[in-house]
Each structure stands twice: as C-alpha cells, then as structure tokens.
Design an enzyme around this catalytic site. Structure first.
Site, PDB file in Angstrom:
ATOM      1  CE  LYS A 102      -3.982   1.953   2.540  1.00 63.29           C
ATOM      2  NZ  LYS A 102      -4.868   1.846   3.720  1.00 63.29           N
ATOM      3  CB  SER A 132      -8.801   1.236   5.640  1.00 66.06           C
ATOM      4  OG  SER A 132      -9.430   2.483   5.605  1.00 66.06           O
ATOM      5  CB  SER A 180      -8.205   3.903   2.774  1.00 65.87           C
ATOM      6  OG  SER A 180      -7.411   3.160   3.681  1.00 65.87           O
TER       7      SER A 180
END
Lengths: 95, 495
Positions: free
Chosen positions: B78, B182, B158
C-alpha cells in the site's frame, strides 16, 4: 450546532488551509452536517467515565534520554522542496 | 502450473521450497499480469527492477536452504508504507516526489523474510475514504462486476488498490492498513480475506500516520491460511513504535486446526441495522448456522454503545489527523506552492495545504481542528474519548461472559458503483464503516472472510472480532467459517 461562515473561515485559518470566500458557505454547511452527526454523542451518559488515553493497557515505554541517531543532514534534506547550504529554505519569517 | 499468479502464498511457498517454481518465475508472471491490468488502476508506482532483484536474491536463499515462509513471495505494498527510494505518497498530491530515505518496519520485516515488492498500491488519500475515490492517482476499480453490467464498482477503501490487486491476481498478497475498516471493508467488497490485528501488534513506524491511536497494518490475502502466514511476518515488537507490544508472536498458521468445538461465538443484536439489505441479514444468519454446525456455542449478546461508535470515530480520527497532518507544510518534503511577490510563510503553509490536500482530507483536518479548538475540546473531543471507553467496555463485558469471538456482517452493502456516492453527504460515505469502526476504537483484532455472493453476483463478507492479542484463535475461527462457507468464486476477467 450550526456553523456560520465566520467560524468556517476561522477554522480554515487555524488549520492553515486557504479557502476562498465563495467556498465558505458550502464548507460551513458540510461542517454543520458533520457536527450534527457527531452530536448524537450528547445522548450518552458519560458521568464518571474516564476519557480513553490508551486503547491497550500498556505503560508507554521509556528509554534513556540520549542521542541514538544523527549525522544524516543530507538524508534529512534530500526531499526538501528548497534546501540551501545545509538548511531548509523558507520565505522571510522575521522582518 | 498454468497460471502462477493464481497461486496462494502457502502453495507458492511449498512449490518454491520443492523447487517446482522460482521466485523469478512467480514475479515475472505477476509483473505481466500487472501490465495487462491498467484498467484496474491498482498499482500506482511499479517497481519491476526491485522486484526482479529481490526475486533473484530469494531464489538464491531458497536454494541455500534458508527460506522463511515469505521468501520469494511477490507482494503489493500500500502506498501508505514508506519504502526506501520508492515513491510513498499516501495517494496525496502533498507528498508528490517524496522518496523516503528509510523503510517502514513492516516492509523491512517482509523484505528481510524474502518477500518481493511488485509496486505500490492505490488507496484513498491519507487512508481517508471508503471507496478509493479520494486518491490523487484516480480511483482503483473493483475486478468484480454486477453480472453482465459493465459499470465500474468501487473496490472499497481505503486499501482499495490492495484489494483489487489481490482479487485480480496481480500479486499473491498485499499489505493494507485499517483505521476504521480500511482492510476489512475492501476485502469484503472484493471477495478476499483481510485481518486488522490488535492495536500494537504491527509496528506503525514508517507508515504515514492518519489517526495514531486507531491505525494498524495487516495483510490482505486470498484465504485465511495466507492471512496467518503474512501476518506472522508483519507482526512483532519494534522499539521505534512506543505503542508496539512487546509480546511473543505465536505461530498463527500452526493454530489453524479448524476445530472450534466448545468456542462461544457472540451475535450482537445492535448490528441489525435499519435498511440493511436482506441478503446481508441472510448471510449473517447462515454464518451463525455454519459456526454452530462446526461445534461452536452461539449466544446473543449486546454491545449497547455500538450506535455511538461512528460519531465518536468522526471526532477522534479527524482530531488525530489534524495533528498528524500538521507536518505537511511545504518546507521539509513534498509539494510546495509557488508564492507571489510579498507573500510570506503563512501564505506558504495555507496555499501549499490548499493545493496539496484533496477535499476530503481538508474537510477532516478542519473538523479535527474545530473539535480540538479552545471551547470545544471538552464538548467534542473529551466526550468522544469517554464514549470510546464505554465502547471498549462493551466488548470487555462480553469477553468476560466467556465469548471467544463475535460474528457480524463486514459491511452494510456489497460494493457500490464508482461515482454513485459523489453527490451524497460525506456522512453517508462514513456509514460504510458502521460494522468495522467499533473494532478500531476498542483496539481489537477483526477479520473479514468472504462468505457468499449477492443476487447481482457480488461478494459479501462476514466479520469476526476476537479478544485482544488472540489473532491465532480468531484466525482459526475464521478458518472454520471459510471451510464451511466454501467461497471459491473469482471475478471473471474483463480488464
């Protein structure tokens, strides 16, 4: 609580985010909606309840107050938008 | 082996050790898949050179007989994780051009274990969002579609890029982070597994901070076993994070027996939400049956302050964010606004932040500033922290009654269409996290497991919430649920 444009402008100033005047009414409306949502918290009886400080019951760790790192000026400055002579450069701060 | 990218971590590990495949082969297969998947916009910075270098080193290590589980496994990272010399932007314009001089602890541990980085993955800006639409790179797209309807769906947020990449076989596993849901919400939206461990399990050092008392990293994987393997490599004590727990990390994979006889599973009545689709109610009821059939004792429980979790979160998270994001000032890294003649340091701050932060980040920073400002601190921030104490106590009470894990839906709906929420009030988007956010507020481990498809053919997930530090037990319950649900569907390739 309803937020007026003056309050919205003051918050933007505190947060150091430029918001143009014509955008303030919309921003104030968004704040008002979010705060209205948050105000559900007023329904909860919190008398005698301690505010949470740490989610896990742990003591914050301590260490000796000594230098453990350093001599990395080049690395520290490597991402600066403007670095000169080993310093971060900014517009004039003091008249 | 026809398609190497479809392998799970456990399979790849065994094949690598047996010499049936090399890490370079696995890595090249993933890099090819990534090249062909631009339409998903999952990878925002590709690192093929690093990947092949790491894969070559991993192959040498495997040959030498020194191969930890993650050795040679190609992963996506990420964009919130700082990776040395590689763009790490938290999907924000304000970190444009930022290349960290250091490596986050979690990625250090993964790379030390031999994992291979394919690239950085899309996400919502500063992890603020539930649809990956606040990203400065543009939205990531869910590989799943509603039957033959070709409208684009959100992979959730997210960690949307991580979810899309794992679901579309663009890596074997990915890292995610979870502040309010998330990891778990995007995992549910894409039919994969995601676990947020107990607060303090994974070091936060080198992960761009959003809300420090809530943020935790965790793996996003193709199944529960893989989640156990990757989590194992990510966890552990780190002196550089003062909230990192100095506790031994058990062998999570070894705890996957599938035997949950005698375990007590709680079903919280407050998680029945008005307007929740019937399919989600049905799936939840099925999950309950499956765990009962596996030998668990099911009890109805109450978590009375559930309703107040989201409003408490939307005080605490923005408050912490406003403080954490104060560092983006245009001086030390990232974007700096161009000043006009006569403009000074305050103009530099204000213009830089107005240009660098997107609308949702600006909104949250300002809400956080407001709730922390003089005169409102007690009414908002302190009240929210008191409610947080009560939310945590709700969980402590049911655990004290002997509950081992709690079963809930992971999300209040299946993946929604990209753009569908565009005109909605921000609060509407916040409701996505209604089932997951309590877990962050209480610091508990939570895992999302894919458990079925809705009538449009989209995956739905169930969430299991565990006792603090008992990720191993939680993963074992998740493993039992996974085996009973038998979810094996994959999205049909259209990209």
């Amino acid at each position: 609580m309803s937020i007026d444009t003056d309050t919205a402008a003051r918050v933007a100033k505190l947060a150091r985010i430029r918001v143009e005047d014509d955008q303030l009414p919309a921003l104030a409306q968004e704040f008002s909606n979010i705060l209205e949502f948050i105000e559900q918290l007023n329904e909860v009886d919190v008398d005698g309840v301690e505010p949470m400080v740490s989610v896990t019951p742990m003591r914050l760790k301590r260490r000796q107050d000594g230098v453990t790192d350093g001599n990395q000026q080049e690395k520290v400055l490597s991402n600066a938008p403007d670095a000169r002579e080993g310093f971060f450069a900014v517009p004039k701060v003091v008249e | 082996m026809t398609d190497l990218t479809k392998m799970k971590v456990a399979e790849a590990r065994d094949a690598l050790r047996a010499g049936d495949v090399t890490s370079v082969e696995l890595t090249e297969a993933c890099l090819d898949a990534i090249e062909g998947a631009g339409a998903l916009n999952a990878y925002v910075h590709k690192t093929p050179e690093i990947a092949l270098e790491q894969a070559t080193a991993a192959d040498a290590r495997i040959k030498a007989g020194d191969a930890p589980a993650m050795c040679g496994i190609p992963m996506g990272i990420k964009d919130l994780f700082c990776t040395r010399g590689v763009a790490s932007q938290a999907a924000s314009r304000i970190l444009e051009g930022f290349r960290p001089e250091y490596e986050s602890t979690v990625t250090t541990q993964l790379f030390d274990a031999g994992a291979v980085m394919l690239g950085k993955l899309n996400m919502d800006e500063f992890a603020m969002g539930s649809s990956n639409e606040t990203s400065c790179y543009g939205k990531a797209v869910n590989p799943w579609r509603r039957g033959n309807d070709d409208s684009q769906l959100t992979p959730g947020g997210s960690s949307g890029g991580s979810a899309a990449a794992v679901a579309a076989d663009l890596c074997l596993a990915a890292t995610g982070t979870d502040t309010g849901g998330s990891i778990r919400q995007p995992a549910a939206f894409t039919g994969i597994t995601g676990i947020k461990p107990t607060y303090g399990r994974c070091s936060r050092w080198g992960i761009v901070a959003f809300a420090s008392s809530l943020d935790q990293a965790g793996p996003m994987t193709k199944d529960v076993r893989d989640a156990a393997i990757v989590l194992q490599a990510m966890c552990g004590h780190d002196p550089k994070d003062s909230t990192s727990a100095n506790l031994p990390v058990p062998d999570f994979e070894a705890m996957l027996t599938g035997d949950i006889k005698g375990k007590t599973i709680g079903i919280p009545r407050e998680y029945h939400m008005d307007g929740m689709p019937e399919e989600i109610e049905t799936l939840w009821a099925k999950g309950r049956e499956m765990l009962a059939e596996a030998g668990a004792k099911i009890v109805d429980i109450s978590l009375p302050h559930t309703k107040y979790a989201l409003p408490a979160y939307y005080v605490i998270a923005p408050a912490e964010a406003s403080s954490n994001l104060a560092r983006y000032d245009g001086v030390r890294y990232g974007h700096r606004a161009t000043l006009a003649a006569g403009e000074g340091i305050n103009d530099l701050y204000e213009k830089t932040r107005a240009e660098g932060f997107g609308p949702e980040v600006q909104r949250r920073v300002m809400v956080g500033t407001y709730v922390l400002s003089a005169g409102f601190y007690d009414a908002y921030y302190n009240r929210a922290r008191k409610v947080r104490t009560l939310i945590k106590k709700d969980f402590e009470d049911v655990f004290a009654q002997g509950v081992d894990a709690i079963l809930t839906p992971a999300t209040p709906s299946a993946a929604f269409g990209l753009g569908e929420m565009q005109d909605a009030d921000p609060v509407q988007m916040y409701l996505n996290d209604v089932f997951t956010v309590t877990v962050n507020l209480a610091g508990l481990p939570g895992v999302s497991v894919p458990a079925g498809l809705d009538k449009q053919g989209l995956p739905l997930g169930l969430q299991l919430i565990g006792r603090p530090w008992e990720e191993g037990d939680l993963l074992n319950t998740a493993y039992a649920l996974e085996r009973a649900a038998g979810f094996a569907e994959k999205p049909a390739k259209w990209w």
